[in-house]
Motif scaffolding. Structure first.
Motif, mmCIF file in Angstrom:
data_model
loop_
_atom_site.group_PDB
_atom_site.id
_atom_site.type_symbol
_atom_site.label_atom_id
_atom_site.label_comp_id
_atom_site.label_asym_id
_atom_site.label_seq_id
_atom_site.Cartn_x
_atom_site.Cartn_y
_atom_site.Cartn_z
ATOM 1 N N ASP A 74 0.899 -1.184 -0.042
ATOM 2 C CA ASP A 74 -0.027 -0.010 0.005
ATOM 3 C C ASP A 74 0.966 1.158 -0.053
ATOM 4 O OD1 ASP A 74 -2.275 1.574 0.225
ATOM 5 O OD2 ASP A 74 -2.075 1.385 2.540
ATOM 6 N N HIS A 110 -9.448 5.978 13.936
ATOM 7 C CA HIS A 110 -9.871 6.928 13.106
ATOM 8 C C HIS A 110 -10.460 6.023 11.885
ATOM 9 C CE1 HIS A 110 -10.457 9.914 10.229
ATOM 10 N NE2 HIS A 110 -10.933 10.864 11.263
ATOM 11 N N ALA A 161 -10.348 6.636 8.502
ATOM 12 C CA ALA A 161 -9.360 6.467 7.679
ATOM 13 C C ALA A 161 -8.304 5.681 7.751
ATOM 14 C CB ALA A 161 -8.740 8.229 7.676
ATOM 15 N N ARG A 162 -7.972 5.245 9.155
ATOM 16 C CA ARG A 162 -7.161 4.246 9.310
ATOM 17 C C ARG A 162 -7.312 2.815 9.133
ATOM 18 N NH1 ARG A 162 -4.543 1.071 11.128
ATOM 19 N NH2 ARG A 162 -2.656 0.737 12.634
ATOM 20 N N ASP A 215 -8.753 4.157 -7.958
ATOM 21 C CA ASP A 215 -7.767 5.250 -7.915
ATOM 22 C C ASP A 215 -6.659 5.181 -7.090
ATOM 23 O OD1 ASP A 215 -7.575 7.862 -8.996
ATOM 24 O OD2 ASP A 215 -7.798 8.709 -7.086
ATOM 25 N N ARG A 216 -6.763 4.159 -6.202
ATOM 26 C CA ARG A 216 -5.481 4.103 -5.011
ATOM 27 C C ARG A 216 -4.473 3.348 -5.756
ATOM 28 N NH1 ARG A 216 -7.143 5.244 1.030
ATOM 29 N NH2 ARG A 216 -4.948 4.805 1.155
ATOM 30 N N PRO A 257 -6.729 -0.134 -13.646
ATOM 31 C CA PRO A 257 -8.193 -0.501 -13.253
ATOM 32 C C PRO A 257 -8.682 -1.226 -14.495
ATOM 33 C CG PRO A 257 -7.496 1.967 -13.358
ATOM 34 C CD PRO A 257 -6.330 1.216 -13.546
ATOM 35 N N ARG A 305 -11.514 -0.549 3.275
ATOM 36 C CA ARG A 305 -11.403 0.717 3.826
ATOM 37 C C ARG A 305 -12.930 1.374 3.788
ATOM 38 N NH1 ARG A 305 -6.429 2.995 4.101
ATOM 39 N NH2 ARG A 305 -4.763 2.258 3.138
ATOM 40 N N ASP A 351 -14.628 5.358 3.736
ATOM 41 C CA ASP A 351 -14.562 6.568 3.693
ATOM 42 C C ASP A 351 -15.934 7.155 3.143
ATOM 43 O OD1 ASP A 351 -13.119 9.185 3.889
ATOM 44 O OD2 ASP A 351 -13.018 9.267 1.680
ATOM 45 N N ALA A 352 -16.062 8.616 3.837
ATOM 46 C CA ALA A 352 -17.493 9.063 3.122
ATOM 47 C C ALA A 352 -18.721 8.490 3.276
ATOM 48 C CB ALA A 352 -17.230 10.005 1.708
ATOM 49 N N ARG A 385 -15.188 0.319 1.009
ATOM 50 C CA ARG A 385 -14.718 0.056 -0.184
ATOM 51 C C ARG A 385 -13.452 -0.809 -0.264
ATOM 52 N NH1 ARG A 385 -15.185 5.778 -2.377
ATOM 53 N NH2 ARG A 385 -16.363 5.998 -0.745
ATOM 54 N N ARG A 427 -17.335 15.572 3.029
ATOM 55 C CA ARG A 427 -17.468 14.246 4.008
ATOM 56 C C ARG A 427 -16.503 13.147 3.674
ATOM 57 N NH1 ARG A 427 -19.663 17.994 5.547
ATOM 58 N NH2 ARG A 427 -21.778 18.352 5.763
ATOM 59 N N SER A 428 -15.443 13.485 2.865
ATOM 60 C CA SER A 428 -14.323 12.573 2.744
ATOM 61 C C SER A 428 -13.132 12.952 3.811
ATOM 62 C CB SER A 428 -13.946 12.313 1.494
ATOM 63 O OG SER A 428 -12.660 11.804 1.206
ATOM 64 N N GLN A 469 -1.821 7.642 6.126
ATOM 65 C CA GLN A 469 -3.114 7.127 5.494
ATOM 66 C C GLN A 469 -3.903 8.117 4.897
ATOM 67 O OE1 GLN A 469 -3.750 3.820 5.460
ATOM 68 N NE2 GLN A 469 -1.899 3.324 6.729
ATOM 69 N N PRO A 475 -2.240 7.571 -2.945
ATOM 70 C CA PRO A 475 -1.918 8.173 -4.535
ATOM 71 C C PRO A 475 -3.158 8.211 -5.184
ATOM 72 C CG PRO A 475 -1.673 5.666 -3.896
ATOM 73 C CD PRO A 475 -1.837 6.111 -2.650
ATOM 74 N N ARG A 480 -4.362 8.323 -9.349
ATOM 75 C CA ARG A 480 -4.038 7.921 -10.696
ATOM 76 C C ARG A 480 -4.584 9.371 -11.694
ATOM 77 N NH1 ARG A 480 -2.693 2.840 -11.801
ATOM 78 N NH2 ARG A 480 -2.971 2.849 -14.041
#
Ligand SMILES: [Zn+2]
Lengths: 462, 171
Positions: free
Chosen positions: A226, A340, A342-343, A376-377, A386, A400, A402-403, A407, B10-11, B162, B166, B168
């Motif tokens: 990662d 958190h 995001a972690r 995208d990561r 992709p 993960r 988020d928002a 995902r 919210r992200s 975290q 990245p 693209r």
């Protein structure tokens, strides 16, 4: 995997996030001369902590902030309150993820606050963050943002301060690109409040945690890499299954390597920067296990890598590891400050899904539930694309959140190329590559780094 | 700021700025959009030990160009010299024309427009030389980034990274 659980709502989540959002909106406008709506947002944050040991402090801080009279200690209390709320959100989401994977959880470590010297530079960092809070995101300008540069420069040489330095540098770069705040169409309110509150807490001596308590001796089976990057820092984190030599239960671990960097070191240049400092990256590219002896291991499952304590092992296919070893490996606990959403980055293995391109992006339908896939990561400097993810039949990924949504971030996929199964890894180039596109990217990155090193040699030591 | 996802407010991990695109660094080893200026360092074509420190201010396009020893550039009197044109060109490669135009406050252009689409509207306003005092800070910012190459990497984890995935998306 019980993917259906990931799509279900989590009790109390919306209420906790509503209080976070209310505070974030107050912070976006700034705490210099708060308006009634901001006072209400601050009170909502304090109210959400009612009944907790933090409540009295937070209520006082919210009241002071509402008068435009918050000192640094009050701002710290508000940052702590927001962090505690998101900690509870993390716990609920992590529990849900554990239910979905069905894996055992490792024994959580005893809470052990770190200690550290109260260096002046931490106070300087806090003072900069306090300035930001007064301006608000809509009030930032180049003057206030540039205050971060001397603080970061003072911190970077000390690896013990690297966490806060990397955070502040990336944060300040984003803010600088967004100046003046008054012209912003929209503000990434949660993100910047996250970075702000995390920065505030890291200015407390010892907040960055206790040193590694244990050691690891045994076999390390990599799952994938990662990558994290901002303009002036990069980190690669290898997720792996650790099988202790003493026959104890296998454990999910991470091994990290990071470095500050000039903005123009990108793509394959990131791997080049990190590669010499962690032999595990080479093992990943070669598809090997590694044998470690007495490698420092934190209670949160982070190996603190030392090349002298590792040697290359036999070849090990990540997909075999994911199919055989991953289901019985225990997930490590999370450090208190790191709780958190995001972690959350939970290794998962998926197969037998149907990939579909929806309007909002790619999804894998697993046992009837469509799970968004975050392609995208996937770093550009690697063979995984992709398109390959969309055609894949099996995937090693990180779960993960988020928002508002769980995902999957793909680390590697199995896909058919001319009817033969082929594995593509996001981090395949981490240790070097013979791939034609990879060699070209490496050459360009070598040239760029060469120019900068030549300039550094000529200009820095004059 | 252009890369926010629709639910960006919210992200926690939406990228706010795209990473720099790779480019050849020999001619222009450093360019950035900072302190309200497009600024950077341009190698001298003739003397390997000499560099030019150049900048253009956002909005006014007031420009400066001098050597790192504070000698004024002979080309930068009646308008943008070749160093400044090269600097803007590399900024467009690094950040994309869209972001450069937005930062400099010229008419919006597509991200993949050529450098000339950003240079021409600035040059046409007949900009005047700006405050020379910026040069020292630009040069020290360049040295600061060079010094990043010499900071020891660490294998202690940085959980804060975290927040910086990245992407693209390219500039
Ligand atoms: Zn010039």
């Amino acid at each position: 995997m019980r993917a259906d659980l990931l799509a279900e709502s989590v009790d109390g989540l919306d209420e906790a996030l509503a209080a976070v959002d209310a505070f974030d909106e107050a912070l976006a406008t700034g705490l210099l001369r708060p308006q009634p709506a901001q006072a209400a947002g601050l009170a909502q944050l304090a109210g959400a902590l009612a009944g907790s040991p933090l409540h009295a402090n937070v209520a006082e801080a919210a009241a002071k902030a509402a008068e435009g009279a918050a000192g640094e200690d009050h701002l710290l209390a508000l940052a702590a309150a927001r962090t505690a709320l998101l900690g509870s959100v993390h716990d609920a989401l992590a529990a849900r993820a554990a239910e979905a994977t069905g894996r055992p959880a490792a024994e959580p470590p005893a809470a052990d606050a770190g200690t550290g010297p109260a260096v002046n530079v931490l106070a300087a960092a806090r003072s900069w963050l306090a300035d930001l809070a007064r301006c608000g995101w809509r009030g930032i300008d180049h003057d206030v943002v540039s205050g971060a540069a001397p603080v970061v420069s003072a911190m970077l040489p000390d690896p013990a301060l690297r966490r806060l330095a990397a955070l502040l540098d990336g944060f300040a770069d984003e803010l600088a690109a967004s100046c003046p705040g008054s012209a912003l169409e929209s503000v990434p309110a949660r993100r910047w409040a996250d970075l702000w509150s995390r920065g505030m807490l890291l200015t407390l001596p010892g907040a960055a945690g206790a040193p590694a308590a244990g050691t690891a001796t045994g076999r390390l089976l990599p799952l994938g890499v990662d990558l994290h990057e901002h303009a002036t820092a990069v980190q690669a984190q290898v997720h792996a299954v650790f099988e202790p030599a003493d026959g104890a239960a296998p454990l999910l671990v991470r091994a990290s390597v990071s470095a500050p960097k000039p903005e123009t070191i990108v793509g394959a240049g990131l791997w080049q920067l990190l590669r010499p400092h962690m032999s595990l990256l080479t093992a990943v590219s070669e598809g090997r296990a590694m044998d470690v002896t007495g490698m420092p291991l934190t209670a949160e499952g982070d190996l603190v890598w030392d090349d002298a304590r590792a040697r290359p092992g036999e070849s090990a296919d990540a997909f075999s590891t994911a199919r055989v070893a991953l289901p019985t490996a225990a997930d490590p606990a999370t450090a208190p400050l790191d709780r958190h959403p995001a972690r959350i980055a939970v290794p998962v293995f998926l197969e037998g899904y149907a990939a579909a391109q929806a309007e909002t992006g790619l999804t894998f339908t697993v046992a009837g539930t469509a799970l968004p896939v975050d392609t995208d990561r996937v770093p550009l400097a690697g063979p995984l694309t992709p398109e390959a993810v969309a055609k894949s039949a099996a995937c090693i990924g990180l779960l993960r959140w988020d928002a508002g949504t769980f995902r999957v971030q793909p680390l590697a996929v199995e896909t058919a190329v001319r009817k033969k199964p082929v594995a593509l890894h996001a981090g395949a180039w981490a240790g070097g590559t013979a791939d034609k596109a990879g060699v070209k990217a490496e050459k360009a990155a070598t040239d760029a780094a060469g120019v900068l090193r030549e300039r550094a040699g000529r200009l820095l030591r004059k | 700021m252009s890369d926010l996802v629709p639910d960006g407010q919210r992200s926690s991990t939406a990228r706010v700025v795209a990473p720099a695109s790779p480019r050849k660094l020999a001619k222009v080893p450093f360019v950035e959009l900072a302190d309200g200026r497009l600024q950077g360092v341009v190698s001298s074509g003739s003397d390997i030990a000499r560099v030019y420190v150049s900048s253009v201010a956002a909005g006014t396009f007031a420009y400066t160009c001098s050597t790192n020893n504070n000698r004024p550039c002979g080309g930068a009197y009646g308008g943008f010299c070749n160093h400044i044109r090269a600097l803007i060109g590399e900024a467009v490669l690094q950040y994309g024309a869209g972001r450069v135009a937005r930062y400099m406050r010229v008419e919006p252009v597509e991200a993949d427009s050529p450098a000339q689409s950003v240079i021409a509207p600035m040059a046409q306003t007949r900009p005047v030389p700006g405050d020379k005092s910026a040069a020292a800070s630009v040069f020290s910012r360049f040295l600061r980034q060079l010094a990043y190459l010499e900071m020891a990497p660490t294998t202690a984890p940085l959980p804060e990274m975290q927040w910086f995935p990245p992407t693209r998306a390219v500039a």
